[in-house]
Motif scaffolding. Structure first.
Motif, short mmCIF file in Angstrom:
data_model
loop_
_atom_site.label_atom_id
_atom_site.label_comp_id
_atom_site.label_asym_id
_atom_site.label_seq_id
_atom_site.Cartn_x
_atom_site.Cartn_y
_atom_site.Cartn_z
N LEU A 246 0.84 -1.19 0.00
CA LEU A 246 0.00 0.00 0.00
C LEU A 246 0.87 1.24 0.00
N ALA A 247 0.48 2.23 -0.80
CA ALA A 247 1.19 3.50 -0.81
C ALA A 247 0.17 4.55 -1.20
N ILE A 248 0.26 5.72 -0.58
CA ILE A 248 -0.75 6.73 -0.87
C ILE A 248 -0.11 8.05 -1.30
N PRO A 249 -0.81 8.79 -2.18
CA PRO A 249 -0.27 10.09 -2.60
C PRO A 249 -0.41 11.12 -1.48
N ASP B 115 4.92 18.84 -5.00
CA ASP B 115 4.76 17.54 -5.68
C ASP B 115 3.89 16.61 -4.82
N PHE B 116 3.12 15.76 -5.50
CA PHE B 116 2.44 14.69 -4.79
C PHE B 116 3.33 13.46 -4.83
N LEU B 117 3.71 12.97 -3.66
CA LEU B 117 4.59 11.81 -3.57
C LEU B 117 3.77 10.56 -3.28
N ILE B 118 4.22 9.43 -3.84
CA ILE B 118 3.62 8.15 -3.48
C ILE B 118 4.41 7.65 -2.27
N VAL B 119 3.74 7.60 -1.12
CA VAL B 119 4.45 7.33 0.14
C VAL B 119 4.16 5.91 0.62
N HIS B 120 5.26 5.17 0.85
CA HIS B 120 5.16 3.80 1.35
C HIS B 120 6.11 3.65 2.54
N ALA B 121 5.57 3.22 3.67
CA ALA B 121 6.38 2.94 4.87
C ALA B 121 7.31 4.10 5.23
N GLY B 122 6.79 5.33 5.09
CA GLY B 122 7.56 6.50 5.50
C GLY B 122 8.53 7.02 4.46
N PHE B 123 8.53 6.42 3.29
CA PHE B 123 9.43 6.83 2.21
C PHE B 123 8.63 7.27 0.98
N GLY B 124 9.04 8.34 0.36
CA GLY B 124 8.50 8.67 -0.95
C GLY B 124 9.15 7.73 -1.95
N VAL C 181 4.97 15.70 4.58
CA VAL C 181 3.91 15.54 3.59
C VAL C 181 2.55 15.70 4.27
N ASP C 182 1.56 16.02 3.44
CA ASP C 182 0.22 16.27 3.94
C ASP C 182 -0.79 15.52 3.08
N ALA C 183 -1.77 14.91 3.73
CA ALA C 183 -2.92 14.34 3.00
C ALA C 183 -4.15 14.66 3.83
N GLY C 184 -4.97 15.55 3.30
CA GLY C 184 -6.23 15.91 3.97
C GLY C 184 -6.02 16.44 5.38
N GLY C 185 -4.96 17.23 5.58
CA GLY C 185 -4.73 17.83 6.89
C GLY C 185 -3.91 16.97 7.83
N VAL C 186 -3.64 15.73 7.42
CA VAL C 186 -2.79 14.87 8.24
C VAL C 186 -1.34 15.01 7.76
#
Lengths: 359, 79
Positions: B3-6, B41-50, B20-25
């Motif tokens: 799983l990885a989220i932008p 930039d929007f990063l794809i973040v997995h386990a604390g890493f872009g 990084v920020d996603a919806g205020g988090v």
């Protein structure tokens, strides 16, 4: 896009898929290689949109599911013998070993910490110093560079009580074995593993096996696009590797991430549940990074572990059967009291079937 | 597990680290694999890493394609 537009897009894609499959006139079976896709497919219910002659089976891309039972035993034995502090991703803690899980080990007084990032293992090691702190290294190419980068950072900071117990896996070798199966006609290729290794790295599927592949994102619409492209390529007998996740995946992947991975690890043989020992499909620590190797510095005698012979997890991981064919499914084996790892992992096929129903 | 989220890169906090920020988090992120990541930039973040930078142009192309498909279905519904 609002939800009405999303629904219409899904309908349009599903209609295309049905048209292609009806024209093909023969059954087609694709494998979703990645466990995160398995979960997305079941959570969205998109199998209900697919025609009867298009079948999706799950593959070996669930790291926890393909990890052998003996790995859990080894971790617990290291914890016991060296009073080590174990650090792990959450997915692993309830996987049954031969003598309990990491959860039961913790209940018995063992030290087990669940982390979100491997970097948290450094923090834990500093808190626990000088007690040995062992990160349980499970994962594919998406995760491996994050562990490699963590060890580089630990090396620079002189953290000398951090270790990794490696059970990492890489996807190409098992995919080559599965691509040889006559009943698999195409592959839904993993999104975030491909972000690292690149969409261009799967050409052997076409060259050596004449089978199509489509790299897919994790949104249901992404998956439908990839299934449409796979159906078309398989029906027409014109296989290619298509990148349907171009907003994230580059043809060459992320070379910086691969360089980090290659500095810290080198290829090694690995044991896969369902596929056995596959030469060169795992990773061992390389050169000076062997100082972090728990297997070398914290050795234990691990007895041969046996899976419950009734558990079909191994066959499920190779797309040979589905969870509903297993006599234990939903009876003796549930997410609360799992027999095999496919029921434990949040992305295991049995867990997906159990949570969202048999599609 | 992959799983990885932008998440949007909102600050560079040090050598190879950012926020990084996603919806205020907000969350800390390692940029070790993304030496060319830029603020916004929007990063794809997995386990604390872009692990990758989202390609905004490709993301827009995808949405355009979906809107076309949706519009075609809507027309059929009306017909």
């Amino acid at each position: 896009m609002n939800s009405a537009e999303e629904k219409r897009t899904a309908q349009a894609l599903a209609r295309e898929i049905r048209t292609i499959c009806a024209a093909a006139g023969r059954p087609m079976q694709f494998m979703e290689v990645c466990g995160t896709h398995t979960m997305a497919i079941h959570a969205s219910g998109l199998k209900s949109l697919l025609p009867g002659n298009l079948r999706l089976v799950s593959g070996p891309g669930c790291p926890v599911c393909v990890t052998e039972k003996g790995f859990i035993d080894e971790a617990i034995l290291i914890g016991r013998k060296y009073d080590a502090s174990l650090v792990t991703f959450g997915d692993l803690v309830r996987v049954p070993g031969s003598f309990g899980s990491l959860t039961t080990f913790r209940a018995e007084g063992g030290r087990v910490t669940v982390v979100y990032s491997p970097m948290d293992a450094i923090t834990r090691a500093l808190q626990e110093s000088p007690r040995p702190t062992v990160f349980l290294g499970v994962g594919f190419e998406t995760t491996i560079p994050t562990v490699a980068a963590t060890l580089q950072a630990a090396g620079l900071r002189g953290v000398d009580n951090l270790f990794v117990l490696p059970a990492f896996k890489t996807i190409h070798r098992p995919l080559q074995i599965l691509a040889a199966k006559d009943d698999l006609h195409g592959f839904l290729l993993p999104g975030h593993v491909s972000a690292i290794i690149g969409a261009g790295s799967y050409e052997y599927l076409v060259q050596d096996f004449n089978k199509p592949g489509a790299v897919a994102g994790f949104d249901p619409l992404d998956i439908l696009v990839a299934l449409r492209d796979l159906s078309r390529m398989a029906a027409e007998g014109r296989p290619e590797i298509l990148n349907d996740y171009r907003r994230v995946v580059r043809n060459d992947g992320n070379p910086v991430a691969r360089a980090i991975m290659d500095e810290v690890f080198e290829p090694a043989d690995a044991v896969w549940r369902g596929l056995g020992v596959i030469p060169g499909s795992g990773l061992a620590l390389r050169g000076t990074f062997t100082r972090f190797d728990a297997r070398k510095h914290l050795p234990v005698e691990v007895p041969v572990a046996k899976d419950d012979p009734r558990c079909l997890c191994a066959a499920i991981l190779t797309g040979s059967t589905t969870p509903d064919k297993c006599g234990l499914f939903g009876k003796e084996c549930t997410p609360e009291d799992p027999v095999g790892p496919c029921m434990v992992s949040s992305e295991g096929t049995c867990a997906a079937y159990h949570k969202y129903g048999v599609a | 597990m992959c799983l990885a989220i932008p998440m949007k890169l909102i600050a560079i906090t040090g050598e190879g680290t950012g926020k990084v920020d996603a919806g205020g988090v907000n969350a800390d992120v390692s940029l070790m694999m993304l030496p060319h990541a830029q603020l916004g930039d929007f990063l794809i973040v997995h386990a604390g890493f872009g692990i990758e930078v989202l390609d905004a142009e490709e993301a827009e192309t995808r949405l355009d394609l979906f809107r076309e498909l949706a519009a075609a279905t809507a027309e059929e519904e009306e017909a």
